[in-house]
Design a protein around this motif. Structure first.
Motif, PDB file in Angstrom:
ATOM      1  N   SER A 232       0.855  -1.187   0.000  1.00 44.07           N
ATOM      2  CA  SER A 232       0.000   0.000   0.000  1.00 44.07           C
ATOM      3  C   SER A 232       0.886   1.230   0.000  1.00 44.07           C
ATOM      4  N   VAL A 233       0.282   2.382  -0.220  1.00 39.39           N
ATOM      5  CA  VAL A 233       1.042   3.627  -0.197  1.00 39.39           C
ATOM      6  C   VAL A 233       1.523   3.877   1.225  1.00 39.39           C
ATOM      7  N   HIS A 235       2.711   5.459   4.767  1.00 35.94           N
ATOM      8  CA  HIS A 235       2.382   6.648   5.565  1.00 35.94           C
ATOM      9  C   HIS A 235       3.679   7.375   5.914  1.00 35.94           C
ATOM     10  N   GLU A 256      -1.390  18.024   1.991  1.00 33.31           N
ATOM     11  CA  GLU A 256      -2.206  17.084   1.228  1.00 33.31           C
ATOM     12  C   GLU A 256      -1.710  16.978  -0.212  1.00 33.31           C
ATOM     13  N   LYS A 259       1.305  14.653  -0.268  1.00 37.65           N
ATOM     14  CA  LYS A 259       0.888  13.257  -0.081  1.00 37.65           C
ATOM     15  C   LYS A 259       0.225  12.696  -1.331  1.00 37.65           C
ATOM     16  N   ASN A 260      -0.590  13.497  -1.998  1.00 38.56           N
ATOM     17  CA  ASN A 260      -1.247  13.019  -3.214  1.00 38.56           C
ATOM     18  C   ASN A 260      -0.240  12.788  -4.340  1.00 38.56           C
ATOM     19  N   THR A 262       2.930  12.028  -3.930  1.00 45.96           N
ATOM     20  CA  THR A 262       3.674  10.815  -3.563  1.00 45.96           C
ATOM     21  C   THR A 262       2.863   9.562  -3.866  1.00 45.96           C
ATOM     22  N   LYS A 263       1.583   9.590  -3.558  1.00 46.54           N
ATOM     23  CA  LYS A 263       0.723   8.448  -3.842  1.00 46.54           C
ATOM     24  C   LYS A 263       0.658   8.182  -5.341  1.00 46.54           C
ATOM     25  N   MET A 264       0.540   9.228  -6.128  1.00 47.97           N
ATOM     26  CA  MET A 264       0.440   9.060  -7.574  1.00 47.97           C
ATOM     27  C   MET A 264       1.730   8.482  -8.153  1.00 47.97           C
ATOM     28  N   LEU A 266       4.129   6.656  -6.460  1.00 44.62           N
ATOM     29  CA  LEU A 266       4.401   5.299  -5.982  1.00 44.62           C
ATOM     30  C   LEU A 266       3.412   4.281  -6.537  1.00 44.62           C
ATOM     31  N   ASP A 267       2.193   4.704  -6.838  1.00 49.09           N
ATOM     32  CA  ASP A 267       1.218   3.771  -7.405  1.00 49.09           C
ATOM     33  C   ASP A 267       1.722   3.171  -8.707  1.00 49.09           C
ATOM     34  N   VAL A 271       3.851   0.204  -5.785  1.00 50.38           N
ATOM     35  CA  VAL A 271       2.692  -0.420  -5.147  1.00 50.38           C
ATOM     36  C   VAL A 271       2.310  -1.672  -5.928  1.00 50.38           C
TER      37      VAL A 271
END
Length: 590
Positions: A232-233, A235, A256, A259-260, A262-264, A266-267, A271
């Motif tokens: 998962s992404v 924390h 935010e 974090k968004n 980074t999520k984009m 790493l996905d 991930v």
């Protein structure tokens, strides 16, 4: 317009400057700083007081930041591993930073400095990422770049058993560090140089990593490579200060957004099922795919005189020989016939070859090697490169390799050993000869050692070994006979050779001609169909005009001009249909 821009800039500057001091006071923090030390594991008898009653929402929310073994019983605790990392952390962090600097310099040069020439330099702590940058020590004399004193911790380990040759491990990682990364960026705009300092510190990180060790091979280190992915992404939380004072992460929008992003990122990279692979062995320990199979038909051998049964051993791969049956020599003709068939796998045309060994079937476990020979799959020759003119090595393959699926007859000459000179009187067997050579070597070593003060023991043994090698060189090989075989190469993947380029050109030309003929036939059929359709349209229009003409005569007696107009309209429609049909036919045919 200038007033709006000035007010917007002033408001943004004020918000960025004052916001980090206001928002942490009026909003409740969403992240918690946990004690990640290993001291709690030292005393296993330390029993905590059990909580009585229902657990509140705040305590339940803390579970996501704890180690997995606290709520998943199939995770094993790894306190010993964490203690080892804690002891080794002072040296691990120094080595990791040195390797990171070494890897980052060429990456920054190609991805940052060359595409963006206004970025002059990036400084990590007091280390410059460009070697040709002028002295800047007064700007960064108090800067730091370190990962801190707190090592990361493994939150447990979980292993999976699969049907593949692999080991799958889940390793949750927790890191609450006191790191401090001072990064300075030098920007150049015309004659002005701007220094932008920023600081990243107090990094909190929690990730659930999956590590796959694959493939498992039978050669040390027994693992071909490592695959790393995230379930998962992760924390994370940190403090990002611009200019050393303004903490941008304290602003809700900035936090935010980071974090968004980074999520984009790493996905699409880490991930699961995305992963990163790192080879441990060359080509991940996987041998290259085999070229094909060699079908060998063993016919007969001639030129050997022996009262014993003879058999043949074929070798292509190491330690994977195949044997024929033992047959007696036909004394009048001197032939040994087998009529057997074998299949051997070929991995490389240059490094491998078909080795043929002829043995006498003796009593006991050790058989006598009479002669051996080789059938080459290919050699390397030196030729001049037509483009550069420099000599290059080119593979010159055997004819049966160039012509796969074709049976080729081959004669392989076998060579044996012959004793000459002083060794002819040593004895009839190889064992007695080797024994004589060994005794000669020992006597030579003794005579060399006897010269006190001239040579030492190592020199004596060296000279004895040279004398033994010279004696063994007296054994010369001579041609004893031949083995006759038929070979057929069966490729696993159809190869392409230089000699077949002309044939491929002819094949491509014939294919092009066939496609052209097919298209011409299709066009002719379509044209014929349109012509037939045009004839039907003409016939239908003619019948319709005849019918309308008869009705128009009757109507002309009573009404007159309307009938004539209807007849003219019908004739115009017929002509238009004929024109469209003829145009359609001419377009398709052309």
């Amino acid at each position: 317009m200038f007033g709006i821009a000035f007010g917007l800039g002033l408001g943004t500057l004020a918000g960025v400057s004052v916001g980090p001091y206001i928002f942490p006071r009026v909003t409740k923090p969403k992240d918690y700083s946990l004690d990640l030390g290993a001291k709690a594991d030292a005393n296993e008898d330390n029993e905590q007081e059990r909580h009585q009653g229902a657990i509140g929402a705040e305590m339940r929310n803390l579970l996501q930041y704890t180690e997995p073994w606290t709520f998943w019983p199939d995770y094993q605790r790894v306190a010993m591993s964490n203690r080892i990392v804690e002891v080794m952390w002072p040296t691990i962090k120094v080595a990791a930073l040195k390797e990171a600097f070494r890897q980052m310099k060429p990456i920054l040069e190609s991805t940052v400095f060359k595409p963006f020439p206004f970025i002059e330099n990036i400084v990590l702590g007091t280390d410059s990422m460009r070697d040709d940058f002028p002295d800047f020590s007064k700007w960064i004399k108090d800067r730091e770049f370190g990962v801190g004193d707190f090592p990361f911790r493994l939150g447990g380990i979980k292993a999976y058993v699969t049907s593949e040759d692999e080991v799958v491990l889940e390793l949750p990682m927790v890191w609450g560090s006191n790191c401090k990364f001072d990064v300075g960026v030098f920007l150049r705009f015309w004659k002005f140089r701007i220094y932008v300092p920023c600081t990243i510190e107090n990094l909190q990180f929690k990730a659930e990593a999956r590590v796959t060790l694959r493939p498992l091979v039978d050669t040390v280190p027994c693992v071909g490579g490592v695959m790393i992915s995230l379930l998962s992404v992760p924390h994370f939380d940190l403090s990002f200060k611009l200019g050393g004072r303004v903490d941008l992460m304290a602003l809700p929008i900035i936090k935010e957004t980071i974090k968004n992003v980074t999520k984009m990122v790493l996905d699409g990279m880490l991930v699961y099922p995305n992963h990163m692979s790192f080879p441990i062995m060359k080509d991940y320990g996987i041998p290259p795919p085999a070229k094909g199979a060699l079908n060998v038909k063993l016919l007969y051998a001639e030129g050997f005189e022996s009262t014993k049964k003879l058999y043949v051993r074929f070798d292509v791969r190491k330690s994977r020989p195949v044997f024929s049956t033992a047959q007696r020599v036909d004394v009048p003709t001197g032939k040994v016939e087998w009529g057997q068939e074998f299949n051997l796998i070929v991995d490389d045309y240059i490094q491998q070859r078909l080795k043929i060994s002829l043995f006498a079937d003796d009593l006991g476990w050790s058989d006598t090697l009479l002669a051996d020979g080789e059938l080459l799959f290919g050699t390397q020759v030196e030729e001049d490169d037509p483009d550069t003119g420099e000599p290059v090595l080119v593979d010159n393959l055997a004819e049966f390799i160039k012509a796969p699926l074709t049976e080729v007859a081959a004669e392989v000459r076998l060579w044996g050993l012959e004793r000459q000179g002083a060794f002819a009187a040593v004895g009839g067997g190889a064992k007695s000869m080797v024994k004589g050579v060994g005794s000669m070597g020992r006597s030579l070593a003794a005579s060399f050692k006897g010269n006190a003060g001239e040579v030492d023991a190592k020199e004596a043994h060296k000279r004895a070994a040279e004398a033994t090698a010279a004696a063994l060189a007296a054994r010369q090989r001579k041609e004893l006979g031949s083995v006759y075989i038929k070979v057929t190469f069966l490729p696993f993947f159809q190869p392409t050779f230089d000699d077949e380029e002309d044939e491929e050109d002819d094949d491509s030309a014939s294919v092009t001609q066939s496609v052209g003929n097919l298209l011409a036939n299709s066009i002719n059929r379509v044209s014929l169909g349109l012509q037939r359709l045009s004839g039907k349209v003409k016939e239908t229009a003619r019948q319709s005009m005849d019918g309308r003409g008869g009705g128009g005569g009757g109507a002309a007696t009573s009404n007159g001009s309307p009938t004539a107009a209807a007849g003219a309209t019908g004739a115009a429609q017929v002509q238009e249909a004929q024109a469209k049909a003829s145009q359609g036919c001419s377009c398709v045919v052309s």
